[in-house]
Motif scaffolding. Structure first.
Motif, PDB file in Angstrom:
ATOM      1  N   GLU A 400      96.143  46.966  -7.995  1.00  0.00           N
ATOM      2  CA  GLU A 400      97.278  46.065  -8.151  1.00  0.00           C
ATOM      3  C   GLU A 400      98.596  46.812  -8.010  1.00  0.00           C
ATOM      4  OE1 GLU A 400      96.423  42.365 -10.955  1.00  0.00           O
ATOM      5  OE2 GLU A 400      96.306  44.241 -12.025  1.00  0.00           O
ATOM      6  N   HIS A 401      99.609  46.081  -7.598  1.00  0.00           N
ATOM      7  CA  HIS A 401     100.959  46.639  -7.560  1.00  0.00           C
ATOM      8  C   HIS A 401     101.474  46.769  -8.986  1.00  0.00           C
ATOM      9  CE1 HIS A 401     105.287  46.883  -6.624  1.00  0.00           C
ATOM     10  NE2 HIS A 401     104.877  47.398  -5.477  1.00  0.00           N
ATOM     11  N   LYS A 402     102.358  47.735  -9.197  1.00  0.00           N
ATOM     12  CA  LYS A 402     102.810  48.042 -10.548  1.00  0.00           C
ATOM     13  C   LYS A 402     103.583  46.895 -11.189  1.00  0.00           C
ATOM     14  CE  LYS A 402     106.812  50.435  -8.585  1.00  0.00           C
ATOM     15  NZ  LYS A 402     107.547  51.721  -8.509  1.00  0.00           N
ATOM     16  N   THR A 403     104.162  46.003 -10.405  1.00  0.00           N
ATOM     17  CA  THR A 403     104.949  44.900 -10.971  1.00  0.00           C
ATOM     18  C   THR A 403     104.246  43.552 -10.851  1.00  0.00           C
ATOM     19  OG1 THR A 403     106.099  44.639  -8.854  1.00  0.00           O
ATOM     20  CG2 THR A 403     107.133  46.054 -10.504  1.00  0.00           C
ATOM     21  N   SER A 404     102.999  43.549 -10.429  1.00  0.00           N
ATOM     22  CA  SER A 404     102.325  42.253 -10.223  1.00  0.00           C
ATOM     23  C   SER A 404     101.985  41.567 -11.542  1.00  0.00           C
ATOM     24  CB  SER A 404     101.051  42.456  -9.403  1.00  0.00           C
ATOM     25  OG  SER A 404     100.109  43.245 -10.117  1.00  0.00           O
ATOM     26  N   ALA A 737      97.490  37.806  -2.859  1.00  0.00           N
ATOM     27  CA  ALA A 737      97.862  38.076  -1.469  1.00  0.00           C
ATOM     28  C   ALA A 737      98.879  39.204  -1.391  1.00  0.00           C
ATOM     29  CB  ALA A 737      98.429  36.808  -0.825  1.00  0.00           C
ATOM     30  N   ALA A 738      99.860  39.196  -2.301  1.00  0.00           N
ATOM     31  CA  ALA A 738     100.848  40.271  -2.305  1.00  0.00           C
ATOM     32  C   ALA A 738     100.212  41.612  -2.662  1.00  0.00           C
ATOM     33  CB  ALA A 738     101.976  39.939  -3.287  1.00  0.00           C
ATOM     34  N   ASP A 739      99.287  41.605  -3.631  1.00  0.00           N
ATOM     35  CA  ASP A 739      98.599  42.843  -3.991  1.00  0.00           C
ATOM     36  C   ASP A 739      97.758  43.362  -2.833  1.00  0.00           C
ATOM     37  OD1 ASP A 739      99.667  43.008  -6.508  1.00  0.00           O
ATOM     38  OD2 ASP A 739      98.037  41.920  -7.477  1.00  0.00           O
ATOM     39  N   LEU A 759     109.958  41.102  -3.270  1.00  0.00           N
ATOM     40  CA  LEU A 759     109.063  39.955  -3.149  1.00  0.00           C
ATOM     41  C   LEU A 759     108.406  39.641  -4.493  1.00  0.00           C
ATOM     42  CD1 LEU A 759     107.597  37.845  -1.422  1.00  0.00           C
ATOM     43  CD2 LEU A 759     105.865  39.573  -0.919  1.00  0.00           C
ATOM     44  N   TYR A 760     107.963  40.671  -5.205  1.00  0.00           N
ATOM     45  CA  TYR A 760     107.344  40.438  -6.513  1.00  0.00           C
ATOM     46  C   TYR A 760     108.336  39.813  -7.489  1.00  0.00           C
ATOM     47  CZ  TYR A 760     102.927  42.811  -5.543  1.00  0.00           C
ATOM     48  OH  TYR A 760     101.691  43.141  -5.051  1.00  0.00           O
TER      49      TYR A 760
END
Length: 940
Positions: A400-404, A737-739, A759-760
């Motif tokens: 995962e992204h750190k800000t998701s 989808a962003a991750d 975007l997040y």
């Protein structure tokens, strides 16, 4: 007599008045230009002259204020136009000018911002006059000559040195004639034309082009091959890689020598085979290819033999290399996460039309016929991928992204996140297909529950993550219930299997029990009430005589001695018990408890009323571990804040040895008392203490009933309303989808990292209203979500380009970074804020200079053509690059001469001694077409 004298005075007065009027008329006639005697052509010249004088007096700065239009593809070039009429025809005269006064427009510098006429004839500012017709050219030769003469006369009358051009012949020929007064006795004339087919073989080669140029000023009787002329030569070659299609990549990967010339691993695979999104869709390669420009700067050539040698020269010998992207045009709708997320938002809007999921499956009359449900085979394949055995969430924990986590959805890789991603492509993400897949999804979940099969892609231990969506919390709860249900079944089977052996070993077990209850070694993964007190890892014998007391024989469920604490009445060390974990709760269960607190009011304490089961369990476990304990001992261990100890340094000192402990008994018990809250009459804690049995945690009733909680989870999943399902699906799908995209390797481009971070933040803000569960079909949030999908599309498009560019230029990272930076700035400027609707992509033609050590990397992109590609083109030009001929060759030939001492000099000798370009020829084309533009200086 009087009458006659009076008449004479009147006559004299009249005569004087007429004479005065006649003088005034004659004075007016002196300032009147009578054009009644001039021809229409002369009036046309006068009109052109008036317009030119106006443009000259205004200057570039004033012309910009009067509506001059900037030509975006030509740097600082502007144009302003004026319409006029002559001989029943309408004409348009345009003036092209630059606001910068530098010499960046030198043709030998190959400035890529030059206008076509600037490049062809080496001019800077110029006029173009053309008829206002469909073709925009003058087809009649006499008319063209007369039109050009009119402009030349008008410019001469106002002492203007602007070159003027008239388009002639067929528009496809790009032919012009032109003229320019040079302010002296010299005049420069221009002519350009194009051969569209059947170019003579001689003109396909540099030697023939050189002789064509020399023939314009040499005597026809001379043998051009044996005479030397100091001709200045400059050349630009444009090479283009073959398209990155499947056939090309298969042929390009391995050559006959076995060397891999490409940075991509083809093997017949698609270009994005190893990209993060390839599991869900195959993206079209945004890079159609590259254009490589090799430039030879101006040099002196004296013979056709030198030109022949230049034709055999390798492009590696060029002074400068430039590279530019060739991008795929936007044809139709682009397929990707963004397009499917837009459809998911449409499904969310439709979800308010029914109260139950099953209503969409039955096929209501209000539903569109286009909402097609995929066949059962497709549905079964999706379910098989979702519930595949041996795949657990821990395998995806670090992707995962750190800000998701700011987005309240299921984490990437979890069961519900995979369901949402599959739904994007199942039946083109329509509401009916989503409903069908959800019903089957819940059936599979129920089967796992009934068969006690662990849920795949879910964490079966630990706490429930309340930062995720409610469906993911419920699935976490169900996974934990299934695991505990399996443990209870295993314990039951073990109990049944060992019942026959209990009678034969009861005596031996009792003997072992005497020792086991004496001292219990705490488990290494002890999970007791460590937040309430400190538990020692080394058990200490507090009895200096090693005598076994009655408490030691009856103690059960002890996790170890609590350091420096003793029981108030029995002078024994306090033991910390093993306790049950607090019952797990999902977000809605917490809300129910809070609502209960509000309903009970202030007359009931939250801890006493709603945590009764947990408190009773802890008390029972403490009694079992400390048989001689009293209520005050439990408070000292469980809630130290409710025990008010008096100042007693001896009593508060830790017991370091058996002797110290023995001495401390003299001052025991320590002075202290319960807090006011715990001392109140009818305190619920004391009532619970008095009624709690002495049972270790292993013998207590579990605080979490897995069967009951599991059925409650399934009931929630089966009765979930459509809009509640879609709201959580939208949040999870955007987050997943962003991750997925954030895992793409793009060479650590800072612009993309910034775009993903933004975007997040945008998603977290736009998706926050979905958590309130107050949406409606006509809510403004729906439009906000559609705009969010557009923003997602922009980022996805940039990321796809960055990934493709990184793969193709992985051995030239500087070039990849510079090219993407140029495109990023261009794209942001084109789409303005980056969140607007696509306004149509303009052609991106920014070029980057290639350094010497990077030339080999780019040269390897031009893979030698194979036998399968030999049909593409017949080689007929020189300067080949790995067997590829240039798609475009541009040459500038020029001859310079001094004004004095030759036939160009004026007889008066007043012209300054300067060198001018007397002949200039621009040649552009390939083996199939050739364009020639010639300018000649003559003395009139």
């Amino acid at each position: 007599m009087e009458s006659s004298s009076t008449s004479k005075k009147i006559q004299a007065y009249t005569t004087d008045e007429e004479f005065t009027e006649r003088e005034e008329e004659e004075e007016d006639l002196e300032h009147f230009d009578d054009f009644t005697l001039a021809s229409s052509w002369e009036r046309f010249i006068s009109e052109i002259e008036a317009v030119c004088r106006l443009w000259m007096s205004d200057g570039p700065s004033n012309l910009l204020e009067k509506g001059a239009v900037r030509l975006e593809d030509f740097g600082s070039l502007y144009t302003i136009k004026s319409e006029m009429k002559y001989a029943m025809k309408n004409y348009c005269m345009e003036y092209y000018f630059e606001t910068k006064s530098d010499d960046a427009g030198k043709p030998t510098d190959w400035n890529f911002n030059l206008h076509d006429l600037q490049l062809c004839f080496g001019v800077k500012e110029f006029l173009v006059i053309a008829p206002q017709s469909a073709s925009g050219v003058v087809l009649d030769a006499p008319e063209a000559s007369k039109l050009l003469s009119a402009v030349a006369i008008a410019l001469s009358n106002c002492s203007n040195l602007w070159p003027a051009f008239v388009p002639v012949h067929d528009p496809s020929r790009k032919a012009y004639i032109g003229i320019q007064s040079m302010g002296t006795v010299f005049t420069r004339r221009f002519e350009a034309d194009r051969i569209g087919s059947q170019v003579p073989i001689k003109l396909m080669h540099l030697e023939g082009l050189y002789e064509l140029f020399v023939s314009k000023f040499a005597y026809s009787t001379l043998d051009l091959s044996v005479h030397n002329f100091k001709v200045r030569f400059a050349m630009k070659l444009t090479f283009r890689t073959l398209p990155y299609d499947d056939d090309y990549m298969k042929d390009a990967e391995i050559t006959e020598s076995g060397e891999n010339f490409t940075a991509e691993k083809s093997n017949g695979k698609h270009w994005d085979e190893d990209c993060s999104w390839s599991e869900w869709y195959s993206a079209e390669d945004p890079i159609k290819g590259f254009e490589l420009i090799a430039i030879w700067t101006e040099k002196m050539v004296e013979s056709s033999m030198e030109m022949a040698e230049l034709e055999n020269a390798s492009p590696h010998e060029a002074e400068k290399w430039l590279i530019s992207l060739r991008l795929e045009g936007s044809s139709g709708n682009r397929i990707g996460f963004a397009s499917q997320l837009h459809l998911l938002v449409d499904a969310l809007q439709m979800s308010f039309e029914a109260q139950f999921i099953e209503d969409f499956v039955s096929g209501s009359d209000n539903l569109k016929p286009s909402l097609v449900i995929p066949p059962p085979t497709v549905r079964d394949r999706v379910l098989k991928e979702l519930f595949i055995d041996g795949v657990y969430f821990t395998d995806f924990a670090d992707v995962e992204h750190k800000t998701s986590r700011a987005i309240k959805g299921a984490p990437l890789g979890s069961l519900f996140a995979q369901y949402c991603l599959h739904s994007l492509w199942f039946g083109n993400c329509n509401i009916r297909a989503i409903a069908v897949l959800w019903i089957e999804f819940v059936r599979e979940v129920r089967w796992c529950w009934e068969e006690s099969q662990l849920l795949p892609r879910m964490v079966a231990n630990g706490s429930i993550d309340l930062s995720t969506c409610l469906i993911n919390q419920k699935l976490q709860m169900l996974a934990i219930c299934i695991e505990r249900k399996c443990q209870l079944n295993e314990d039951y089977q073990d109990c049944i299997g060992s019942v026959d052996q209990i009678d034969s070993t009861i005596e031996e077990e009792s003997i072992v029990a005497d020792d086991s209850f004496n001292i219990q070694t705490p488990s290494e993964d002890f999970s007791g009430k460590v937040d309430r007190s400190t538990v020692t890892r080394e058990l200490k014998d507090v009895n200096p005589l090693n005598e076994k007391t009655t408490s030691d024989l009856t103690r059960r469920g002890s996790a170890g001695i609590v350091d420096s604490m003793m029981l108030l009445k029995s002078f024994q060390s306090m033991h910390a018990p093993y306790t049950q974990e607090a019952p797990l709760m999902t977000e809605d269960m917490h809300e129910e408890r809070l609502q209960a607190v509000e309903a009970f009011g202030d007359s009931f304490n939250f801890s006493a009323q709603l945590e009764r089961d947990i408190l009773t369990s802890d008390m029972s476990a403490f009694k079992a571990a400390n048989p001689d304990a009293i209520f005050e001992d439990f408070i000292r261990w469980h809630s130290p804040g409710d025990w008010e100890a008096a100042d007693d340094p001896e009593g508060s000192a830790p017991s370091s040895s058996a002797i110290d402990i023995k001495k401390s008994k003299i001052n025991w018990p320590p002075r202290g008392r319960l807090s006011k809250r715990m001392s109140e009459h009818g305190n619920l804690w004391r009532k619970l203490w008095n009624s709690a049995p002495s049972l270790p945690a292993s013998e207590q009733k579990p605080l979490l009933d897995p069967n009951r909680e599991g059925e409650k989870v399934l009931h929630y999943l089966e009765t979930l309303q459509p809009h509640e399902l879609l709201e959580q699906m939208v949040c999870t799908a955007f987050r997943a989808a962003a991750d997925t995209l954030s895992q793409t390797s793009h060479g650590e481009l800072k612009q993309m990292e910034t775009e993903m971070q933004q975007l997040y933040l945008t998603m977290a803000s736009a998706l926050r209203p979905l958590q309130l569960n107050r949406l409606s079909a006509d809510s403004e949030t729906i439009e906000d979500l559609r705009r969010l999908s557009v923003a997602f599309e922009h980022v996805e498009k940039l990321l796809t380009l960055a990934a493709s560019l990184h793969r193709k230029l992985i051995q030239a990272p500087r070039l990849s970074l510079e090219i993407f930076s140029d495109y990023y700035n261009f794209y942001i400027q084109t789409t303005q804020t980056g969140l607007a609707e696509d306004i149509g992509e303009k052609e991106f033609n920014k070029k980057q200079e290639v350094r010497n050590h990077e030339r080999e990397v780019l040269s390897n992109m031009f893979v030698p053509p194979t036998a399968n590609q030999s049909w593409r083109k017949v080689l007929s030009m020189g300067n080949l690059l790995n067997g590829h001929e240039p798609i475009l060759r541009e040459i500038i030939l020029s001859l310079r001469d001094r004004v004095s001492g030759n036939h160009y000099a004026a007889r008066s000798g007043s012209v300054s001694q300067q060198e001018i370009v007397t002949y200039r020829m621009y040649l552009c084309g390939t083996s199939n077409d050739l364009r020639v533009a010639l300018s000649v200086v003559s003395c009139d």
